[in-house]
Design a protein around this motif. Structure first.
Motif, PDB file in Angstrom:
ATOM      1  N   VAL A  39       5.486 -12.637  -7.336  1.00  0.00           N
ATOM      2  CA  VAL A  39       4.102 -12.356  -6.969  1.00  0.00           C
ATOM      3  C   VAL A  39       4.036 -11.235  -5.941  1.00  0.00           C
ATOM      4  O   VAL A  39       4.742 -11.274  -4.926  1.00  0.00           O
ATOM      5  CB  VAL A  39       3.416 -13.616  -6.407  1.00  0.00           C
ATOM      6  N   LEU A  40       3.200 -10.242  -6.210  1.00  0.00           N
ATOM      7  CA  LEU A  40       2.890  -9.204  -5.237  1.00  0.00           C
ATOM      8  C   LEU A  40       1.739  -9.691  -4.365  1.00  0.00           C
ATOM      9  O   LEU A  40       0.669 -10.036  -4.868  1.00  0.00           O
ATOM     10  CB  LEU A  40       2.491  -7.907  -5.932  1.00  0.00           C
ATOM     11  N   ASP A  41       1.963  -9.755  -3.055  1.00  0.00           N
ATOM     12  CA  ASP A  41       0.930 -10.180  -2.113  1.00  0.00           C
ATOM     13  C   ASP A  41       0.293  -8.968  -1.463  1.00  0.00           C
ATOM     14  O   ASP A  41       0.993  -8.109  -0.898  1.00  0.00           O
ATOM     15  CB  ASP A  41       1.526 -11.070  -1.026  1.00  0.00           C
ATOM     16  N   CYS A  42      -1.040  -8.881  -1.546  1.00  0.00           N
ATOM     17  CA  CYS A  42      -1.812  -7.849  -0.863  1.00  0.00           C
ATOM     18  C   CYS A  42      -2.842  -8.561   0.014  1.00  0.00           C
ATOM     19  O   CYS A  42      -3.846  -9.073  -0.487  1.00  0.00           O
ATOM     20  CB  CYS A  42      -2.514  -6.937  -1.865  1.00  0.00           C
ATOM     21  N   LEU A  43      -2.566  -8.620   1.304  1.00  0.00           N
ATOM     22  CA  LEU A  43      -3.447  -9.315   2.229  1.00  0.00           C
ATOM     23  C   LEU A  43      -4.359  -8.282   2.872  1.00  0.00           C
ATOM     24  O   LEU A  43      -3.908  -7.413   3.628  1.00  0.00           O
ATOM     25  CB  LEU A  43      -2.624 -10.065   3.269  1.00  0.00           C
ATOM     26  N   SER A  44      -5.633  -8.368   2.557  1.00  0.00           N
ATOM     27  CA  SER A  44      -6.598  -7.375   3.027  1.00  0.00           C
ATOM     28  C   SER A  44      -6.921  -7.595   4.507  1.00  0.00           C
ATOM     29  O   SER A  44      -7.284  -8.693   4.923  1.00  0.00           O
ATOM     30  CB  SER A  44      -7.879  -7.477   2.200  1.00  0.00           C
ATOM     31  N   ASP A  45      -6.798  -6.518   5.275  1.00  0.00           N
ATOM     32  CA  ASP A  45      -7.077  -6.573   6.715  1.00  0.00           C
ATOM     33  C   ASP A  45      -8.168  -5.576   7.066  1.00  0.00           C
ATOM     34  O   ASP A  45      -8.101  -4.873   8.075  1.00  0.00           O
ATOM     35  CB  ASP A  45      -5.800  -6.266   7.493  1.00  0.00           C
ATOM     36  N   GLY A  46      -9.170  -5.486   6.205  1.00  0.00           N
ATOM     37  CA  GLY A  46     -10.257  -4.541   6.403  1.00  0.00           C
ATOM     38  C   GLY A  46     -10.457  -3.701   5.158  1.00  0.00           C
ATOM     39  O   GLY A  46      -9.816  -3.905   4.125  1.00  0.00           O
ATOM     40  N   ASP A  47     -11.336  -2.713   5.258  1.00  0.00           N
ATOM     41  CA  ASP A  47     -11.655  -1.885   4.101  1.00  0.00           C
ATOM     42  C   ASP A  47     -10.610  -0.814   3.819  1.00  0.00           C
ATOM     43  O   ASP A  47     -10.633  -0.202   2.744  1.00  0.00           O
ATOM     44  CB  ASP A  47     -13.018  -1.205   4.318  1.00  0.00           C
TER      45      ASP A  47
END
Length: 380
Positions: A149-157
């Protein structure tokens, strides 16, 4: 399933906002030599000890020992961009050459967002971010056990934390460790949803016709979920449960405090469930009274331990130790559908013990087999 596993010198742990110090303290025990790195509210990173390259199974054990970790992944750091094209360029430059089976995109700060809403909206947001085009063979959403799994944790725009993990346990298959099921409209309280997540997260297996009691049952959401699993349920609470639950066949309410129930009436339950808005010590005392009652048949516990202040989380290991003193093996996790609390699922694996931790007499063990089902008691 993709067998290739990239590497990374850092771990990232996502947690409920405010639990960062708890994560750091427990990480020091779970992975000695790791160093706390960058952190934000709800996110903490750690540099792995020199020469340490934990396997996915090792990381699963680390995550479980943290208890309050919502998700954990091998981290490549943070990427930033100025425009949409720059986002994918930055992602490709930071990522190793790997084929991912699934992509998870989720926010750092949930705020008032429901876990199920985040999961449901993830495919749309991931597609808009260009991830569907960048990884056409990957699933955008719930992964399968074994998926990379590729994790992309959004920390803003304009920034993401990125990394990877190997899905295995149910919560590692869910984006961000967030329970994907919404609360159905016919359920009487969110306790239904919390118990549903606990059952799925820990793989709890009930047998139809088993007897369960819930301590502090009102308004009855957890009882409703237990009844749907085919259990006979007694709700113990001075306050009335919702009429919807009271009308379900197999349900009985004892309108009294748990401590006022005669011990002889507590011995017929195979499952003990508790989610009370009281101190963890008081919750454990109430549970202990049931599972150590003479002739108790209790084989499983599902308990919610409220944490009034994060500093109280220092008592987690002692609380879990109490379950072991009763002859149970506990597993604990902070559910994504809960608040500042920890869910413990404990199954009996040892001899029955009394309230002080001593082993029950052989005569008491024989009495378990002859114990009668929970007595039905009229409302009072």
């Amino acid at each position: 399933m993709n067998d290739f596993e990239p590497r990374g010198e850092y771990l990232l742990v996502a947690c409920q906002a405010g639990a960062e110090d708890v994560v750091a303290a427990r990480m020091a025990q779970a992975l000695p030599g790791s160093t706390r790195g960058a952190w934000r509210r709800g996110v903490v990173t750690f540099r792995l000890p020199p020469g340490v390259d934990p396997s996915p199974a090792d990381l699963d054990r680390v995550r479980d020992s943290l208890v309050v970790a919502r998700t954990l992944f091998r981290c490549y750091g943070q990427i930033r961009w100025d425009d949409d094209a720059g986002r994918l360029t930055a992602l490709r430059e930071r990522l190793p050459a790997a084929r991912f089976d699934a992509v998870h995109l989720y926010p750092r700060d949930l705020r008032a967002l429901a876990a199920a809403d985040v999961v449901a909206d993830m495919p749309r947001l991931a597609t808009a971010a260009g991830l569907a085009a960048a990884f056409p063979e990957a699933t955008l959403g719930i992964a399968r056990p074994g998926d990379l799994v590729l994790d992309c944790l959004s920390d803003g725009d304009d920034r993401w934390w990125i990394g990877w993990h190997r899905a295995q346990a149910p919560s590692t298959c869910w984006p961000g460790g967030l329970h994907p099921r919404p609360l159905p409209g016919d359920k009487v309280s969110r306790a239904w949803l919390k118990l549903d997540e606990a059952i799925e997260s820990f793989g709890v297996e009930f047998s139809a016709g088993q007897h369960a009691c819930e301590l502090g049952a009102s308004p009855g959401g957890a009882c409703q979920r237990l009844l749907e699993s085919g259990l006979e349920v007694v709700g113990i609470d001075p306050a009335l449960v919702d009429p919807v639950v009271a009308a379900i066949p197999g349900f009985t309410q004892w309108r009294m405090r748990a401590r006022d129930v005669p011990l002889r009436d507590l011995r017929g339950f195979e499952w003990v469930v508790a989610d009370m808005n009281i101190d963890p010590t008081s919750t454990l005392e109430a549970i202990g009274r049931v599972v150590t009652a003479p002739g108790s048949r209790a084989g499983g516990i599902i308990a919610t331990l409220k944490i009034p202040d994060w500093s109280r989380a220092a008592g987690l290991d002692a609380w879990l130790g109490q379950f072991r003193c009763w002859g149970f093996t506990p597993r604990a996790r902070q559910l994504s559908t809960g608040g500042r609390e920890v869910c413990v699922v404990a199954l009996r694996t040892g001899p029955r013990r009394n309230q002080r931790g001593g082993q029950a007499a052989a005569r008491g063990s024989e009495g378990v087999r002859r114990a009668r089902p929970a007595k039905r008691r009229p409302d009072r």
